[in-house]
Design a protein around this motif. Structure first.
Motif, mmCIF file in Angstrom:
data_model
loop_
_atom_site.group_PDB
_atom_site.id
_atom_site.type_symbol
_atom_site.label_atom_id
_atom_site.label_comp_id
_atom_site.label_asym_id
_atom_site.label_seq_id
_atom_site.Cartn_x
_atom_site.Cartn_y
_atom_site.Cartn_z
ATOM 1 N N GLU A 1 0.826 -1.208 0.000
ATOM 2 C CA GLU A 1 0.000 0.000 0.000
ATOM 3 C C GLU A 1 0.860 1.258 0.000
ATOM 4 N N LEU B 1 -7.024 0.779 -0.322
ATOM 5 C CA LEU B 1 -7.371 -0.626 -0.097
ATOM 6 C C LEU B 1 -6.246 -1.582 -0.478
ATOM 7 N N ARG C 1 -3.472 -2.427 0.878
ATOM 8 C CA ARG C 1 -3.024 -3.324 1.947
ATOM 9 C C ARG C 1 -4.019 -4.466 2.137
ATOM 10 N N GLY C 2 -5.286 -4.184 1.877
ATOM 11 C CA GLY C 2 -6.292 -5.232 1.982
ATOM 12 C C GLY C 2 -6.040 -6.374 1.014
#
Length: 273
Positions: free
Chosen positions: A112, A227, A229-230
């Motif tokens: 991210e 998002l 890192r998701g």
């Protein structure tokens, strides 16, 4: 945003999944009749986030990212998952959650961080980005980017790796996959250029790491940078499940715990003994 029917009954609009007594709908399609067995999980994950059905090239790059980030051995996230399972074998969900909670600035979060770093530069030059084939133009932009970060004492996310000191083997492969599928956009091109020019500023050569190239690739797919890192956590979930399965078959959690516990020694906080 909550809505209300004519009779005042609250409604909660969603473009994702709904169900009734006889059917389940997902993304406006019948789950059982139109999606199961016909849509892969990577394709579905992209579709859920973007609200548009991805093209095959998008899916190939996205799934390559998931494979690249799934597991890197006994990282802190994996060790945490195994030790949590050792402590609470009745809570697989707790062990998974413990490992995922360790995804931060040193592990997994780089995806991210790098994507957002590159996105800020790309967004700041919407009309002045070099042409795809203008390597010298990308190098100039990258050199300016690295110089500004260095002057501000900010690290450049995606540079360096604790194990792969010369080259991260994932980086050239993902760049090639993106190129082959027509998905090598400005974020990946800028990241490549950072790899070429940063020694001029930092005085040393660092590899472009796999987590960083994954962030650049996800940004080029148009995914929300907040998002990214998701998606790294989505990939790592599979790896942590693998660690849990291995811990059940051939446990090492107790050995890890006992190694630390039996070798712990009291240290005088004053430093006198």
């Amino acid at each position: 945003m909550q809505e209300s029917a004519h009779d005042g009954t609250p409604r909660y609009p969603t473009s994702l999944g709904t169900s009734d007594a006889d059917s389940i709908s997902l993304l406006g399609h019948d789950l059982a009749g139109e999606l199961m067995g016909k849509v892969g999980f990577g394709e579905l994950a992209l579709w859920l986030v973007t609200q548009r059905r991805p093209e095959p090239g998008d899916v190939r790059v996205f799934e390559a990212v998931l494979v690249a980030l799934a597991d890197h051995g006994f990282t802190p996230t994996a060790i945490t998952t195994r030790l949590t399972y050792l402590s609470a074998p009745d809570s697989v969900q707790g062990a998974l959650a413990a490992g995922l909670l360790g995804g931060g600035s040193r592990f997994l979060g780089v995806t991210e961080d790098c994507g957002a770093f590159l996105h800020d530069i790309v967004a700041a030059h919407p009309q002045r980005l070099p042409d795809d084939a203008d390597e010298a133009g990308w190098d100039r932009l990258a050199l300016q980017t690295v110089r500004v970060a260095h002057a501000q004492r900010r690290r450049v996310p995606g540079l360096g790796h604790p194990v792969h000191k010369v080259r991260d083997p994932r980086t050239p492969v993902l760049l090639r996959i993106a190129e082959d599928n027509g998905r090598k956009g400005p974020h990946l091109r800028l990241f490549e250029a950072v790899g070429r020019v940063h020694p001029q500023v930092l005085g040393r050569t660092l590899p472009l790491n796999g987590a960083g190239v994954c962030g650049a690739a996800l940004a080029d797919l148009g995914l929300p940078v907040g998002l990214l890192r998701g998606f790294a956590l989505l990939a790592r979930t599979a790896g942590l499940l693998g660690h849990l399965a291995e811990e059940q078959r051939a446990p090492v959690g107790m050995d890890v715990y006992l190694s630390v516990d039996r070798n712990a020694r009291y240290a005088d906080p004053s430093g006198n003994g």
